[in-house]
Write a protein that holds these residues in place. Structure first.
Motif, short mmCIF file in Angstrom:
data_model
loop_
_atom_site.label_atom_id
_atom_site.label_comp_id
_atom_site.label_asym_id
_atom_site.label_seq_id
_atom_site.Cartn_x
_atom_site.Cartn_y
_atom_site.Cartn_z
N HIS A 21 0.84 -1.19 0.00
CA HIS A 21 0.00 0.00 0.00
C HIS A 21 0.88 1.25 0.00
O HIS A 21 2.06 1.18 0.39
N LYS A 22 0.32 2.37 -0.44
CA LYS A 22 1.09 3.62 -0.48
C LYS A 22 1.38 4.16 0.91
O LYS A 22 2.35 4.87 1.12
N PHE A 23 0.50 3.82 1.86
CA PHE A 23 0.67 4.30 3.22
C PHE A 23 0.94 3.13 4.15
O PHE A 23 0.73 1.96 3.80
N ARG A 24 1.39 3.44 5.35
CA ARG A 24 1.53 2.41 6.38
C ARG A 24 0.14 2.09 6.91
O ARG A 24 -0.59 2.99 7.33
N VAL A 25 -0.21 0.82 6.90
CA VAL A 25 -1.59 0.45 7.23
C VAL A 25 -1.63 -0.82 8.09
O VAL A 25 -0.64 -1.54 8.22
N ASN A 26 -2.79 -1.07 8.66
CA ASN A 26 -3.14 -2.34 9.28
C ASN A 26 -4.36 -2.90 8.56
O ASN A 26 -5.14 -2.13 7.96
N THR A 27 -4.55 -4.21 8.62
CA THR A 27 -5.63 -4.85 7.88
C THR A 27 -6.53 -5.65 8.81
O THR A 27 -6.05 -6.42 9.64
N LYS A 28 -7.83 -5.44 8.65
CA LYS A 28 -8.83 -6.25 9.32
C LYS A 28 -9.69 -6.92 8.26
O LYS A 28 -9.74 -6.45 7.12
N GLY B 71 2.68 -4.75 16.01
CA GLY B 71 1.34 -4.28 15.69
C GLY B 71 1.34 -2.93 15.00
O GLY B 71 0.28 -2.36 14.73
N MET B 72 2.53 -2.40 14.67
CA MET B 72 2.62 -1.12 13.98
C MET B 72 2.20 -1.25 12.53
O MET B 72 2.41 -2.29 11.90
#
Length: 539
Positions: free
Chosen positions: A120-127, A156-157
């Motif tokens: 992804h273009k940004f730092r993300v988390n996925t649910k 978890g970052m």
């Protein structure tokens, strides 16, 4: 003249400063508009049919790479080959959340586990949420949705690279997987949906259990029930099955086909699962399902059943048999080795010299880094063994009979109070989450009470200084003449019965929250419950 030149220079400087400020403002505004456009989230998830590598195709690819017709999944070479194939896909593809790399059961160790990889273009988390419209032809399945948080790293970052295993897909059904992307501020910035046809499992037909909820489902503890020894198809397949709080199957860990697996427990260490894959080997498996290490029991030993893992010393213990003698083997996870640490014939020599009958051990647990608690069924005894790695000795005997008393009178504990002690119990564990006095601990016993009408959960207070045990709590459970167990999950009691062919969950106050029964009179040997956080789900 000089003054005039300075004045002109000042005007020019101001002009360019204003011009640069305006440009910066427009650039920031443009960037904000672009970012806003990029993070606009649609109201609904649109489900597309993505490209997907099936479990069958993945197995064929590994077989072709190894130049073998039927390679063994639980082998180092198979796992290395599978990883190299996945790494090649990752290197050559440009994967996004709308078109990710998807592989079902990538390493052959989790039949419906869905590997997902994208950037992804940004730092993300996925649910994510897994949904089905029907199970076995039954529509409007109540609470059939299953949600989780993709475990991508230990901290978890948020990360720009997302890689993990989606859990919860149901075999033989059309599964709808919804993925939700969150930025560093925990704001949803994207959604995606995948429509996947998952083949029927050859080893699981019981996709749902019969369930009675005595309280709201939300009152149950978090996690998945891990079911051991359930022969679902009648083919005596060996596997570990995981069901959610609604009794819907969410994962299957297949074990070695045709092997006499000692599937009775699992452990979690360093974000990896540890369990027996057959009667002679244990496996350390990462969050993607990749086998990182295989550890065999040495000297021809086989595992008899129960296992416990101590993460502090990075060792496990298992009840074992070697050359016809029962004992305990330790498994060093760091070194990848095992050895016998206790021979029960030698340890209980004083009992056998007095003509004692054959002992049968059914559970083992670390009480600290050096001492163990074992359950012995034939004499209805719970025994503490100290210094197990150097000089094992019997430290305490808590028994429902007098059979061991003459041989171990000095360590034979007395009852403190008026109650009937356990009879032919199948499991006994110490509640290690509690902080009591230095020489006190709570002992939980699954009292089968063979010959009675009900089995019981007993909670003893053990006082080492006085060499006594008292009954603090007793709870009637469905009858189980043999097998079954009790365990704790976040303070909630999980009790499995072979007599009723199911299991129950009770809250810390002793109220039953739900009961689950297997269909067609099937029975399981033991049931536990695990949050699976730090392995399948984020912590």
């Amino acid at each position: 003249m000089l003054k005039k030149a300075l004045k002109i220079s000042l005007i020019i400087s101001i002009f360019f400063a204003v011009l640069l400020a305006g440009a910066a403002f427009l650039t920031k505004k443009t960037k904000d508009n672009i970012k806003k456009a990029e993070t606009t989230v649609p109201d609904r998830v649109e489900y597309a049919r993505p490209e997907i590598i099936s479990a069958k195709d993945m197995y064929k690819k590994v077989a072709k790479k190894l130049k073998e017709k039927k390679p063994e999944v639980y082998s180092v070479k198979y796992q290395k080959a599978a990883k190299s194939i996945i790494d090649k896909y990752k290197k050559n593809g440009k994967y996004t959340v709308d078109a990710p790399l998807l592989i079902v059961n990538p390493y052959g160790t989790n039949t419906t586990g869905l590997y997902i990889y994208f950037k992804h273009k940004f730092r993300v988390n996925t649910k994510y949420t897994v949904s089905v419209k029907e199970i076995d032809g039954k529509e409007n399945i109540k609470d059939a949705d299953f949600s989780g948080s993709l475990y991508t790293n230990t901290t978890g970052m948020p990360l720009a690279e997302q890689e993990g295993l989606i859990i919860g897909m149901i075999p033989g059904e059309k599964n709808y997987v919804s993925v939700y992307i969150y930025d560093e501020n925990n704001k949803m910035i994207a959604k995606a949906g995948y429509k996947l046809d998952i083949p029927e499992s050859e080893t699981v037909t019981m996709k749902t259990l019969n369930v009675t909820h005595d309280r709201e489902v939300s009152q149950l503890s978090d996690g998945l029930y891990s079911v051991f020894g359930l022969d679902d198809t009648g083919r005596k397949d060996k596997h570990i099955l995981f069901y959610d709080n609604n009794g819907v199957i969410r994962a299957e860990l297949p074990l070695v086909k045709g092997g006499d697996a000692a599937e009775t427990n699992i452990g979690l260490i360093d974000d990896k699962l540890f369990y027996a894959i057959d009667s002679k080997r244990f496996a350390l498996i990462d969050r993607f399902g990749k086998v990182e290490k295989l550890i065999g029991l040495e000297d021809g030993a086989v595992s008899l059943g129960d296992m416990d893992l101590n993460t502090a010393i990075r060792k496990a213990v298992t009840l074992s048999k070697r050359k016809g003698n029962d004992g305990i083997h330790s498994v060093d996870i760091l070194e990848g080795k095992s050895k016998e640490i206790i021979n029960f014939n030698k340890l209980f020599a004083a009992y056998y010299k007095k003509g004692g009958s054959k002992l049968k051990f059914t559970s083992v647990q670390f009480i600290n880094d050096n001492d163990l608690i074992v359950s012995e069924k034939n004499t209805s005894s719970v025994i503490r063994i100290n210094n197990v790695f150097r000089n094992p000795s019997i430290k305490a005997v808590i028994s429902g009979t007098e059979e061991l008393k003459s041989a171990y009178e000095k360590v034979f504990y007395s009852k403190d109070g008026d109650f009937v002690s356990q009879k032919r119990q199948n499991t006994a564990y110490v509640d290690r989450s509690e902080k009591l006095g230095k020489r006190q601990y709570h002992l939980m016993v699954f009292n089968n009470n063979t010959g009675g009408r009900n089995s019981f959960y007993y909670k003893y207070m053990v006082n080492e200084e006085k060499m006594t045990y008292s009954l603090e709590n007793a709870m009637e459970l469905p009858y189980s003449s043999d097998g079954g167990n009790i365990s704790l999950n976040q303070g909630y009691l999980i009790a499995a019965s072979t007599g009723e062919g199911g299991f129950e969950e009770y809250n810390p106050d002793g109220y039953r929250l739900a009961s689950f029964t297997f269909k067609d009179g099937k029975m399981a040997y033991r049931v536990f419950k695990h949050s699976m956080k730090g392995s399948w789900f984020t912590k």
